[in-house]
Scaffold this active site. Structure first.
Site, PDB file in Angstrom:
ATOM      1  N   LYS A  33       0.978  -1.205  -0.071  1.00  0.00           N
ATOM      2  CA  LYS A  33       0.075   0.032   0.079  1.00  0.00           C
ATOM      3  C   LYS A  33       0.853   1.273  -0.005  1.00  0.00           C
ATOM      4  O   LYS A  33       2.098   1.139   0.308  1.00  0.00           O
ATOM      5  CB  LYS A  33      -0.971   0.094   1.125  1.00  0.00           C
ATOM      6  CG  LYS A  33      -0.082   0.028   2.527  1.00  0.00           C
ATOM      7  CD  LYS A  33      -1.223  -0.267   3.611  1.00  0.00           C
ATOM      8  CE  LYS A  33       0.010  -0.384   5.072  1.00  0.00           C
ATOM      9  NZ  LYS A  33      -1.029  -0.800   6.197  1.00  0.00           N
ATOM     10  N   TYR A 254      17.480  29.131   6.663  1.00  0.00           N
ATOM     11  CA  TYR A 254      16.038  29.940   7.281  1.00  0.00           C
ATOM     12  C   TYR A 254      16.294  29.893   8.736  1.00  0.00           C
ATOM     13  O   TYR A 254      16.380  29.028   9.521  1.00  0.00           O
ATOM     14  CB  TYR A 254      14.807  29.296   7.017  1.00  0.00           C
ATOM     15  CG  TYR A 254      14.348  29.296   5.578  1.00  0.00           C
ATOM     16  CD1 TYR A 254      14.094  30.709   5.121  1.00  0.00           C
ATOM     17  CD2 TYR A 254      14.615  28.449   4.662  1.00  0.00           C
ATOM     18  CE1 TYR A 254      13.873  30.829   3.808  1.00  0.00           C
ATOM     19  CE2 TYR A 254      14.230  28.428   3.330  1.00  0.00           C
ATOM     20  CZ  TYR A 254      13.710  29.764   2.818  1.00  0.00           C
ATOM     21  OH  TYR A 254      13.311  29.854   1.611  1.00  0.00           O
TER      22      TYR A 254
HETATM   23  C1  LIG Z   1      -0.412  -1.419   7.010  1.00  0.00           C
HETATM   24  C2  LIG Z   1      -0.931  -3.065   7.267  1.00  0.00           C
HETATM   25  C3  LIG Z   1      -0.125  -4.068   7.688  1.00  0.00           C
HETATM   26  C4  LIG Z   1       1.489  -3.987   7.623  1.00  0.00           C
HETATM   27  O1  LIG Z   1       2.023  -3.171   8.739  1.00  0.00           O
HETATM   28  P1  LIG Z   1       3.585  -3.105   8.910  1.00  0.00           P
HETATM   29  O2  LIG Z   1       3.437  -2.529  10.387  1.00  0.00           O
HETATM   30  O3  LIG Z   1       3.909  -2.289   7.937  1.00  0.00           O
HETATM   31  O4  LIG Z   1       4.203  -4.339   8.908  1.00  0.00           O
HETATM   32  C5  LIG Z   1      -0.659  -5.199   8.065  1.00  0.00           C
HETATM   33  N1  LIG Z   1      -1.941  -5.519   8.079  1.00  0.00           N
HETATM   34  C6  LIG Z   1      -2.763  -4.426   7.917  1.00  0.00           C
HETATM   35  C7  LIG Z   1      -4.185  -4.517   7.943  1.00  0.00           C
HETATM   36  C8  LIG Z   1      -2.433  -3.160   7.463  1.00  0.00           C
HETATM   37  O5  LIG Z   1      -3.075  -2.063   7.199  1.00  0.00           O
END
Ligand SMILES: *Cc1c(COP(=O)(O)O)cnc(C)c1O
Length: 358
Positions: A33, A254
């Site tokens: 994702k 800055y």
């Molecule tokens: C994003 C997500 C993961 C992965 O989590 P990590 O901490 O990046 O390993 C697993 N399960 C769900 C439902 C998620 O939304």
């Protein structure tokens, strides 16, 4: 050409996937994702496709991007559908869906199709974000299992505090999961990266590793057995393109957040917060300058940042500056900048990604 680059090591990605799968103890859904946490979802999915058991994304838009690129492996919409109008597309593109609320459940029950639906039924085991309550979960399991066009369900839940090895909450969630799923048919899925790395008691059929695929340790700072086994995937680097000398007492950048205490050589580097580098990285944030330990000075600008070259007499225009990678590691850098490894990686933009070890 602007010298900012993110090198993405696909061999390291595959190594981390294999580690996640081994530690998860069963199959592993590679979580890609948010554009694979800034690494490029299509390229990462292609690099993993021959071995990954499937991919996890946040929404159908992300899934369709992978399908359009020719990825044929299973893809799970981990938050399910945002409206019932997505269900025909789910069928058309052969996607798996989470059912994590009563609205989603009713939409799926009302959806008529000749295709087989692959559903991950989500329990709220204590995080209280997504998922059905234990009573609703068991009822939903019975109703969905009764439908001939629904494949065997996968029983999933998500953990709120697996990255805190001293928290009792993870084992409470495990207990709640076991109680709610007791006797129900279906494969199970609990482990995110932190659980796969730090909670062997939670192993079950499907791990869902995200952060660890990219070589970042969610348990950073808490000693554990697998801390040295992850390989960082992204190296963020750029070059010094201007050097100047300033007198003691003169400020840099800055807000004059850095004031030279001695005659100081300053290098200007083509990397800023519009690239995803944290704007509030403090003076002294570690970098590598031509492979040697160095640090930033002054506030990070939109397109540039400044490093101290006083103690790097051999460095100058063209010197390579590594912002993160094997050194500093993203999970070590994040707390210095009041952020998380997740946010640092997801924030990457504008920087061209160069894929190596395909
Ligand atoms: C994003 C997500 C993961 C992965 O989590 P990590 O901490 O990046 O390993 C697993 N399960 C769900 C439902 C998620 O939304």
């Amino acid at each position: 050409m602007r010298p900012a680059q993110a090198l993405i090591d696909l061999a390291a990605l595959r190594h981390n996937y294999r580690l996640a799968k081994k530690l998860g103890g069963g199959k592993a859904l590679a979580i890609v994702k948010a554009d694979a946490y800034g690494h490029g979802a299509v390229a990462c999915a292609r690099a993993l496709e021959t071995e990954a058991d499937g991919f996890g994304v946040a929404c159908i838009e992300e899934a369709l991007e992978l399908r359009a690129a020719g990825i044929t492996a299973p893809i799970l919409l981990m938050e399910g559908c945002f409206d019932a109008g997505e269900l025909p597309l789910v069928v058309e593109h052969d996607l798996w869906i989470a059912v994590a609320s009563s609205e989603q459940l009713e939409a799926v029950l009302a959806f008529e199709t000749r295709a087989t639906l692959h559903i991950w039924l989500m329990l709220d085991s204590g995080m209280h974000r997504l998922g059905l309550s234990p009573e609703d979960f068991r009822a939903a399991h019975a109703r969905l299992s009764a439908l001939p066009h629904v494949a065997p369900l996968v029983l999933m839940s998500h953990l709120a505090r697996a990255d805190e090895l001293d928290s009792p909450r993870t084992l409470e969630q495990l207990k709640n999961f076991r109680r709610a799923t007791n006797g129900l048919a279906g494969e199970t899925s609990l482990c995110n990266s932190a659980a796969a790395l730090g909670w062997p008691q939670l192993r079950n059929d499907w791990a869902r590793p995200g952060l660890m695929l990219y070589g970042a340790d969610p348990l950073h700072g808490q000693p554990h057995e697998h801390a040295d086994e992850l390989q960082p995937v992204m190296t963020l680097q750029s070059r010094v393109f201007l050097v100047r000398e300033i007198a003691a007492g003169e400020p840099v950048g800055y807000g004059a957040r850095f004031v030279a205490q001695r005659p100081t050589r300053v290098g200007v580097v083509a990397m800023g917060y519009a690239d995803g580098y944290p704007q509030y990285a403090p003076n002294g944030t570690p970098v590598l300058i031509d492979g040697q330990p160095g640090h930033t000075i002054g506030r990070v600008s939109m397109d540039m940042l400044t490093v101290e070259l006083t103690d790097h007499p051999q460095a100058g225009v063209g010197s390579l500056v590594q912002l993160w990678g094997d050194t500093p590691r993203v999970p070590a850098l994040a707390p210095l900048c009041n952020t998380s490894a997740y946010r640092l990686l997801c924030a990457l933009k504008r920087v061209p990604r160069i894929y190596v070890n395909a």
